[in-house]
Write a protein that holds these residues in place. Structure first.
Motif, mmCIF file in Angstrom:
data_model
loop_
_atom_site.group_PDB
_atom_site.id
_atom_site.type_symbol
_atom_site.label_atom_id
_atom_site.label_comp_id
_atom_site.label_asym_id
_atom_site.label_seq_id
_atom_site.Cartn_x
_atom_site.Cartn_y
_atom_site.Cartn_z
ATOM 1 N N VAL A 93 0.772 -1.075 0.096
ATOM 2 C CA VAL A 93 -0.051 0.058 -0.109
ATOM 3 C C VAL A 93 0.921 1.345 0.002
ATOM 4 C CG1 VAL A 93 -1.824 1.400 1.286
ATOM 5 C CG2 VAL A 93 -1.841 -1.206 1.153
ATOM 6 N N TYR A 94 0.692 1.954 -1.045
ATOM 7 C CA TYR A 94 1.185 3.296 -1.079
ATOM 8 C C TYR A 94 0.637 4.533 -0.530
ATOM 9 C CZ TYR A 94 4.932 0.988 -3.889
ATOM 10 O OH TYR A 94 5.764 0.107 -4.374
ATOM 11 N N TYR A 95 1.512 5.198 0.234
ATOM 12 C CA TYR A 95 0.865 6.431 0.929
ATOM 13 C C TYR A 95 1.596 7.612 0.486
ATOM 14 C CZ TYR A 95 -1.167 3.081 4.330
ATOM 15 O OH TYR A 95 -1.941 1.882 4.617
ATOM 16 N N CYS A 96 0.880 9.094 0.317
ATOM 17 C CA CYS A 96 1.745 10.145 0.172
ATOM 18 C C CYS A 96 1.456 11.042 1.607
ATOM 19 C CB CYS A 96 1.147 10.854 -1.014
ATOM 20 S SG CYS A 96 -0.570 11.664 -0.942
ATOM 21 N N ALA A 97 2.180 11.732 1.787
ATOM 22 C CA ALA A 97 2.374 12.598 2.923
ATOM 23 C C ALA A 97 2.841 13.859 2.628
ATOM 24 C CB ALA A 97 3.120 11.703 4.098
ATOM 25 N N ALA A 98 2.292 14.955 3.586
ATOM 26 C CA ALA A 98 2.879 16.126 3.689
ATOM 27 C C ALA A 98 3.376 16.895 4.886
ATOM 28 C CB ALA A 98 1.755 17.011 2.901
ATOM 29 N N ASP A 99 4.511 17.594 4.756
ATOM 30 C CA ASP A 99 4.799 18.237 6.044
ATOM 31 C C ASP A 99 5.743 19.621 5.490
ATOM 32 O OD1 ASP A 99 5.270 17.264 9.010
ATOM 33 O OD2 ASP A 99 7.025 18.325 8.518
ATOM 34 N N GLN A 100 5.837 20.304 6.472
ATOM 35 C CA GLN A 100 6.677 21.606 6.255
ATOM 36 C C GLN A 100 7.970 21.526 6.593
ATOM 37 O OE1 GLN A 100 3.709 24.653 7.689
ATOM 38 N NE2 GLN A 100 3.676 25.541 5.766
ATOM 39 N N ARG A 101 8.266 20.459 7.273
ATOM 40 C CA ARG A 101 9.817 20.419 7.954
ATOM 41 C C ARG A 101 10.464 19.200 7.515
ATOM 42 N NH1 ARG A 101 8.258 20.688 13.792
ATOM 43 N NH2 ARG A 101 6.564 19.465 12.737
ATOM 44 N N VAL A 102 9.907 17.936 7.859
ATOM 45 C CA VAL A 102 10.628 16.813 7.489
ATOM 46 C C VAL A 102 10.640 16.326 6.082
ATOM 47 C CG1 VAL A 102 10.182 15.973 9.940
ATOM 48 C CG2 VAL A 102 8.620 15.043 8.095
ATOM 49 N N ILE A 103 11.449 15.195 5.639
ATOM 50 C CA ILE A 103 11.366 15.080 4.269
ATOM 51 C C ILE A 103 11.660 13.221 4.080
ATOM 52 C CG2 ILE A 103 13.780 15.614 3.768
ATOM 53 C CD1 ILE A 103 12.275 16.993 1.113
ATOM 54 N N MET A 104 12.425 12.923 4.702
ATOM 55 C CA MET A 104 12.663 11.354 4.637
ATOM 56 C C MET A 104 12.084 10.527 5.752
ATOM 57 S SD MET A 104 16.453 11.553 2.787
ATOM 58 C CE MET A 104 16.561 9.963 2.724
ATOM 59 N N THR A 105 11.742 11.261 6.679
ATOM 60 C CA THR A 105 11.546 10.165 8.014
ATOM 61 C C THR A 105 9.929 10.125 7.886
ATOM 62 O OG1 THR A 105 10.952 12.151 9.441
ATOM 63 C CG2 THR A 105 13.336 11.526 9.134
ATOM 64 N N LEU A 106 9.308 9.162 8.991
ATOM 65 C CA LEU A 106 7.918 8.930 9.059
ATOM 66 C C LEU A 106 7.366 10.201 9.762
ATOM 67 C CD1 LEU A 106 8.217 5.124 9.698
ATOM 68 C CD2 LEU A 106 7.271 6.022 7.912
ATOM 69 N N GLY A 107 7.834 11.187 10.029
ATOM 70 C CA GLY A 107 7.335 12.239 11.020
ATOM 71 C C GLY A 107 6.481 13.386 10.199
ATOM 72 N N TYR A 108 5.695 12.861 9.137
ATOM 73 C CA TYR A 108 4.878 13.704 8.319
ATOM 74 C C TYR A 108 3.725 14.013 8.982
ATOM 75 C CZ TYR A 108 7.505 13.576 3.990
ATOM 76 O OH TYR A 108 8.617 13.591 3.139
ATOM 77 N N ASP A 109 3.098 15.251 8.928
ATOM 78 C CA ASP A 109 1.997 15.750 9.749
ATOM 79 C C ASP A 109 0.758 15.133 9.160
ATOM 80 O OD1 ASP A 109 3.067 18.829 10.836
ATOM 81 O OD2 ASP A 109 2.968 17.021 11.795
ATOM 82 N N TYR A 110 0.738 14.855 7.696
ATOM 83 C CA TYR A 110 -0.306 14.675 7.059
ATOM 84 C C TYR A 110 -0.183 13.481 6.118
ATOM 85 C CZ TYR A 110 -1.808 19.498 8.414
ATOM 86 O OH TYR A 110 -1.997 20.641 9.052
ATOM 87 N N TRP A 111 -1.174 12.637 6.093
ATOM 88 C CA TRP A 111 -1.197 11.338 5.353
ATOM 89 C C TRP A 111 -2.443 11.186 4.443
ATOM 90 C CZ3 TRP A 111 3.233 8.301 5.531
ATOM 91 C CH2 TRP A 111 4.131 8.695 6.267
ATOM 92 N N GLY A 112 -2.207 10.520 3.374
ATOM 93 C CA GLY A 112 -3.499 9.866 2.678
ATOM 94 C C GLY A 112 -3.772 8.551 3.206
ATOM 95 N N GLN A 113 -4.919 8.131 2.501
ATOM 96 C CA GLN A 113 -5.430 6.836 2.798
ATOM 97 C C GLN A 113 -4.794 5.603 2.353
ATOM 98 O OE1 GLN A 113 -6.733 8.701 0.377
ATOM 99 N NE2 GLN A 113 -7.024 7.211 -1.250
ATOM 100 N N GLY A 114 -3.909 5.809 1.254
ATOM 101 C CA GLY A 114 -3.236 4.704 0.661
ATOM 102 C C GLY A 114 -3.744 4.423 -0.523
ATOM 103 N N THR A 115 -2.926 3.849 -1.410
ATOM 104 C CA THR A 115 -3.800 3.009 -2.668
ATOM 105 C C THR A 115 -2.882 1.622 -2.776
ATOM 106 O OG1 THR A 115 -3.923 3.336 -4.851
ATOM 107 C CG2 THR A 115 -2.001 4.282 -4.313
#
Length: 121
Positions: A93-115
């Motif tokens: 399952v592939y997820y996209c994510a958005a964050d204003q600070r992190v870029i390569m870690t799992l610490g993104y603030d916003y996540w999609g539901q996955g495909t």
């Protein structure tokens, strides 16, 4: 707040290609770093690729380097993941994510539901 919706997953044969899209709603999309992650059954979620807010920097996991390409269109509030030479081990399952600070870690603030992406051998 940012809402993310992934699309483009499905079933493909090994060696084939697929393009995932992630549409973002909300304000200031162009201020967010965007990432793609994946999670296979029984495994932890892992980093796949990321792109900086301007699109000027991209990052890839070693397992996908040279096969996957991340890009973004800030005018369309969309980030893409072009996947070529797909392998069965890319199934996840592939997820996209958005964050204003992190870029390569799992610490993104916003996540999609996955495909779901399934690569058959």
């Amino acid at each position: 707040q940012v809402q993310l919706v992934e699309s483009g997953g499905g079933l493909v044969q090994a060696g084939g290609s697929m393009r995932l899209s992630c549409a973002a709603s909300g304000r200031f999309f162009s201020r967010y770093n965007m990432g793609w992650f994946r999670q296979a059954p029984g495994k932890e979620r892992e980093f796949v690729a990321a792109i900086s807010w301007s699109g000027g920097r991209t990052y890839y996991a070693d397992s996908v380097k040279g096969r996957f390409t991340i890009s973004r269109d800030n005018a369309k509030n969309t980030v893409y993941l072009q996947m070529n030479s797909l392998k069965p081990e890319d199934t996840a399952v592939y997820y996209c994510a958005a964050d204003q600070r992190v870029i390569m870690t799992l610490g993104y603030d916003y996540w999609g539901q996955g495909t779901q992406v399934t690569v058959s051998s």
